[in-house]
Write a protein that holds these residues in place. Structure first.
Motif, PDB file in Angstrom:
ATOM      1  N   PHE A 220       0.814  -1.227   0.000  1.00  0.00           N
ATOM      2  CA  PHE A 220       0.000   0.000   0.000  1.00  0.00           C
ATOM      3  C   PHE A 220       0.842   1.270   0.000  1.00  0.00           C
ATOM      4  N   GLY A 221       2.164   1.127   0.044  1.00  0.00           N
ATOM      5  CA  GLY A 221       3.038   2.303  -0.024  1.00  0.00           C
ATOM      6  C   GLY A 221       3.009   3.156   1.237  1.00  0.00           C
ATOM      7  N   THR A 222       2.536   2.608   2.345  1.00  0.00           N
ATOM      8  CA  THR A 222       2.413   3.371   3.593  1.00  0.00           C
ATOM      9  C   THR A 222       3.735   3.329   4.358  1.00  0.00           C
ATOM     10  N   PRO A 223       4.248   4.484   4.819  1.00  0.00           N
ATOM     11  CA  PRO A 223       5.511   4.450   5.564  1.00  0.00           C
ATOM     12  C   PRO A 223       5.328   3.779   6.926  1.00  0.00           C
ATOM     13  N   PRO A 224       6.425   3.226   7.488  1.00  0.00           N
ATOM     14  CA  PRO A 224       6.316   2.440   8.729  1.00  0.00           C
ATOM     15  C   PRO A 224       5.671   3.203   9.878  1.00  0.00           C
ATOM     16  N   GLU A 225       5.924   4.510   9.978  1.00  0.00           N
ATOM     17  CA  GLU A 225       5.352   5.258  11.116  1.00  0.00           C
ATOM     18  C   GLU A 225       3.846   5.439  10.997  1.00  0.00           C
ATOM     19  N   ARG A 226       3.273   5.073   9.844  1.00  0.00           N
ATOM     20  CA  ARG A 226       1.817   5.147   9.692  1.00  0.00           C
ATOM     21  C   ARG A 226       1.178   3.756   9.683  1.00  0.00           C
ATOM     22  N   ILE A 227       1.919   2.771  10.137  1.00  0.00           N
ATOM     23  CA  ILE A 227       1.358   1.415  10.255  1.00  0.00           C
ATOM     24  C   ILE A 227       1.409   1.023  11.728  1.00  0.00           C
ATOM     25  N   ASP A 228       0.249   0.838  12.327  1.00  0.00           N
ATOM     26  CA  ASP A 228       0.163   0.441  13.735  1.00  0.00           C
ATOM     27  C   ASP A 228      -0.301  -1.009  13.836  1.00  0.00           C
ATOM     28  N   VAL A 229       0.103  -1.644  14.918  1.00  0.00           N
ATOM     29  CA  VAL A 229      -0.361  -3.008  15.205  1.00  0.00           C
ATOM     30  C   VAL A 229      -1.131  -2.958  16.517  1.00  0.00           C
ATOM     31  N   VAL A 230      -2.315  -3.548  16.532  1.00  0.00           N
ATOM     32  CA  VAL A 230      -3.091  -3.564  17.766  1.00  0.00           C
ATOM     33  C   VAL A 230      -3.581  -4.991  18.046  1.00  0.00           C
ATOM     34  N   LEU A 231      -3.457  -5.379  19.298  1.00  0.00           N
ATOM     35  CA  LEU A 231      -3.880  -6.724  19.697  1.00  0.00           C
ATOM     36  C   LEU A 231      -5.406  -6.781  19.708  1.00  0.00           C
ATOM     37  N   HIS A 232      -5.946  -7.811  19.040  1.00  0.00           N
ATOM     38  CA  HIS A 232      -7.403  -7.972  18.971  1.00  0.00           C
ATOM     39  C   HIS A 232      -7.684  -9.473  19.057  1.00  0.00           C
ATOM     40  N   THR A 287     -12.438  -6.643  21.649  1.00  0.00           N
ATOM     41  CA  THR A 287     -11.519  -5.891  22.520  1.00  0.00           C
ATOM     42  C   THR A 287     -10.202  -5.606  21.803  1.00  0.00           C
ATOM     43  N   PHE A 288      -9.521  -4.568  22.256  1.00  0.00           N
ATOM     44  CA  PHE A 288      -8.258  -4.123  21.647  1.00  0.00           C
ATOM     45  C   PHE A 288      -7.278  -3.771  22.748  1.00  0.00           C
ATOM     46  N   ALA A 289      -6.008  -4.090  22.529  1.00  0.00           N
ATOM     47  CA  ALA A 289      -4.980  -3.800  23.536  1.00  0.00           C
ATOM     48  C   ALA A 289      -3.656  -3.575  22.821  1.00  0.00           C
ATOM     49  N   ALA A 290      -2.703  -2.971  23.545  1.00  0.00           N
ATOM     50  CA  ALA A 290      -1.365  -2.772  22.982  1.00  0.00           C
ATOM     51  C   ALA A 290      -0.601  -4.092  23.001  1.00  0.00           C
ATOM     52  N   VAL A 291       0.264  -4.284  22.012  1.00  0.00           N
ATOM     53  CA  VAL A 291       1.154  -5.445  22.018  1.00  0.00           C
ATOM     54  C   VAL A 291       2.261  -5.210  23.049  1.00  0.00           C
ATOM     55  N   ASP A 292       2.604  -6.225  23.815  1.00  0.00           N
ATOM     56  CA  ASP A 292       3.715  -6.158  24.776  1.00  0.00           C
ATOM     57  C   ASP A 292       5.027  -6.276  23.986  1.00  0.00           C
ATOM     58  N   ARG A 293       5.668  -5.123  23.740  1.00  0.00           N
ATOM     59  CA  ARG A 293       6.842  -5.104  22.842  1.00  0.00           C
ATOM     60  C   ARG A 293       8.047  -5.790  23.483  1.00  0.00           C
ATOM     61  N   ALA A 294       8.102  -5.859  24.818  1.00  0.00           N
ATOM     62  CA  ALA A 294       9.232  -6.533  25.473  1.00  0.00           C
ATOM     63  C   ALA A 294       9.050  -8.052  25.381  1.00  0.00           C
ATOM     64  N   LYS A 295       7.809  -8.500  25.461  1.00  0.00           N
ATOM     65  CA  LYS A 295       7.536  -9.941  25.341  1.00  0.00           C
ATOM     66  C   LYS A 295       7.765 -10.403  23.897  1.00  0.00           C
ATOM     67  N   TYR A 296       7.479  -9.516  22.942  1.00  0.00           N
ATOM     68  CA  TYR A 296       7.557  -9.876  21.521  1.00  0.00           C
ATOM     69  C   TYR A 296       8.512  -8.935  20.772  1.00  0.00           C
ATOM     70  N   PRO A 297       9.839  -9.063  20.993  1.00  0.00           N
ATOM     71  CA  PRO A 297      10.788  -8.140  20.345  1.00  0.00           C
ATOM     72  C   PRO A 297      10.792  -8.248  18.819  1.00  0.00           C
ATOM     73  N   ALA A 298      10.276  -9.351  18.284  1.00  0.00           N
ATOM     74  CA  ALA A 298      10.306  -9.533  16.820  1.00  0.00           C
ATOM     75  C   ALA A 298       9.575  -8.412  16.096  1.00  0.00           C
ATOM     76  N   LEU A 299       8.562  -7.851  16.730  1.00  0.00           N
ATOM     77  CA  LEU A 299       7.789  -6.808  16.049  1.00  0.00           C
ATOM     78  C   LEU A 299       8.663  -5.583  15.791  1.00  0.00           C
ATOM     79  N   ASP A 300       9.390  -5.137  16.816  1.00  0.00           N
ATOM     80  CA  ASP A 300      10.246  -3.961  16.624  1.00  0.00           C
ATOM     81  C   ASP A 300      11.432  -4.269  15.709  1.00  0.00           C
ATOM     82  N   ILE A 301      11.907  -5.513  15.746  1.00  0.00           N
ATOM     83  CA  ILE A 301      12.999  -5.889  14.835  1.00  0.00           C
ATOM     84  C   ILE A 301      12.519  -5.742  13.383  1.00  0.00           C
ATOM     85  N   ALA A 302      11.291  -6.169  13.132  1.00  0.00           N
ATOM     86  CA  ALA A 302      10.762  -6.077  11.763  1.00  0.00           C
ATOM     87  C   ALA A 302      10.599  -4.607  11.337  1.00  0.00           C
ATOM     88  N   TYR A 303      10.082  -3.767  12.232  1.00  0.00           N
ATOM     89  CA  TYR A 303       9.984  -2.329  11.910  1.00  0.00           C
ATOM     90  C   TYR A 303      11.367  -1.784  11.576  1.00  0.00           C
TER      91      TYR A 303
END
Ligand code: NDP
Ligand code: MG
Length: 376
Positions: A220-232, A287-303
């Motif tokens: 979609f050509g969207t830059p990384p800072e405009r792509i959010d991940v939310v736990l659902h 329901t929606f919640a934030a991803v625990d970035r410390a539990k799942y470091p792979a997400l930030d590695i991918a960003y």
């Protein structure tokens, strides 16, 4: 391509439900020649390709009384993606092996229904400009990207934000301390989706979600800072798009991959599917919640890989493939998967503007680094 796998089988369900819309011309598998032979027979395919050359003889024998042409080897898999009698290619291979067929299909100006997200993770910077140049449509099968694509149909205004939803995988409800001892059998129990083994492990580490951020960027050509991940956790909202006026569109439904598969195949039409009507009253809470970035470091590695560009995500993918195979084989711990990725990223060469050959080299180097790190 990959007709014997989870996405492949469900793609053939759609073809079976819509015999007036589809003719199945070519089918490919890695080694499951029995299922491939049965599929080629049922759908009266022209061609069946088995990637593992050791399975050529049994496949040929199993189809000896039919007109199906039988080929073997990875090159033959990529060749059928470009075959003249095909207008749409479904790429449902797993991993880096999907890149060459993706490129071959696009080079040949086919419509590409893409489940193999690794093609874009590894080589999105090569694949998407090529698709534009060849005017080859790339339609996502991944449910989040299909949802975003459906939200974007008819829109021309700019997007403020993509919101990719995340089920949280098998260990969503497990505390971080318990992750050291989890087994492959536990990781394979995904709460919402029945999928192939590799993506189910990737879901448990959130490598999959990280890959989906990269995939969304390229599609979609969207830059990384405009792509959010939310736990659902309910996996009912498949993803969302926010526009500049603050409006948000979401695509919802029961988790069933045949919906995004049929959308990719029939767009701009929709399939008439005999599925049950969604009952909102049976799902009173989304329901929606934030991803625990410390539990799942792979997400930030991918960003991080997405921001770095070049061969970074290719390195992440190659190391992940080796580590996931080792984890599935009981040869490493679940926590070693992300450690392996970090090790490979820290030691691999980095090519800023890779060619296809550079991707192949980066993939090989990542696999070697990962194997050495894991003592494989
Ligand atoms: P599966 O493991 O179920 O199926 C993979 C298919 O590819 C099989 O047909 C397999 O053949 C074939 N294959 C595997 N390796 C090779 C290879 N090296 N060369 C040629 N063929 C190969 O995977 P899934 O269907 O789960 O996933 C396919 C892709 O779709 C992945 O990229 C995944 O991330 C993506 N995806 C999957 C979802 C799902 O619900 N399953 C959801 C969203 C995305 P064989 O059977 O002979 O081994
Ligand atoms: Mg997905």
């Amino acid at each position: 391509m990959g007709s014997t796998g989870s996405i492949g089988v469900q793609t053939l369900d759609i073809a079976r439900e819509n015999p007036d819309r589809f003719e199945v011309r070519a089918l490919t598998a890695h080694s499951n020649w029995q299922r491939l032979a049965a599929q080629a027979r049922e759908f009266d395919a022209d061609t069946a390709v088995i990637a593992d050359e050791g399975c050529y003889a049994p496949l040929r024998d199993a189809l000896a009384d039919t007109d199906v042409k039988v080929f073997a080897g990875a090159d033959a898999v990529a060749q059928v993606a470009a075959a003249g009698n095909v207008d749409t290619v479904v790429n449902a291979l797993v991993g880096y092996a999907g890149l060459a067929p993706t490129v071959a299909a696009i080079e040949a100006r086919k419509k590409l229904a893409l489940a193999n997200k690794e093609s874009l993770v590894v080589g999105g910077a090569y694949v998407m400009p090529l698709a534009r140049e060849r005017k080859a449509p790339v339609l996502p099968i991944d449910s989040e990207h299909s949802a975003i694509f459906q939200c974007l149909v008819g829109e021309r205004a700019p997007v403020r934000r993509l919101i990719v939803t995340c089920s949280g995988g098998a260990f969503r409800d497990l505390p971080r301390e318990a992750l050291a001892d989890v087994t492959a059998a536990q990781a394979l129990r995904h709460p919402q989706w029945q999928m192939g083994a590799k993506i189910t492990i990737d879901s448990s580490t959130l490598v999959n979600k990280g890959f989906e951020v990269i995939e969304a960027h390229w599609l979609f050509g969207t830059p990384p800072e405009r792509i959010d991940v939310v736990l659902h956790p309910q996996s009912i909202v498949h993803s969302m798009v926010e526009f500049e006026d603050g409006a948000i569109k979401a695509q919802l439904g029961t988790p069933d991959m045949r919906m995004p598969i049929s959308f990719a195949l029939l767009y701009p039409d929709r399939a008439h599917r005999p599925c049950e009507r969604f009952d909102f009253l049976a799902h009173p809470q989304l329901t929606f919640a934030a991803v625990d970035r410390a539990k799942y470091p792979a997400l930030d590695i991918a960003y991080d890989c997405l921001r770095r560009g070049g061969t970074a995500a290719c390195t992440m993918n190659g190391a992940n493939e080796v580590a996931v195979a080792a984890f599935l084989g009981g040869r490493c711990a679940w926590l070693d998967i992300v450690r392996t990725i970090e090790h490979a990223l820290a030691h691999a060469a980095f090519v800023e503007r890779p060619t296809l050959a550079d991707y192949a080299e980066a993939d090989a180097e990542a696999r070697a680094l990962a194997a050495a790190f894991l003592n494989q």
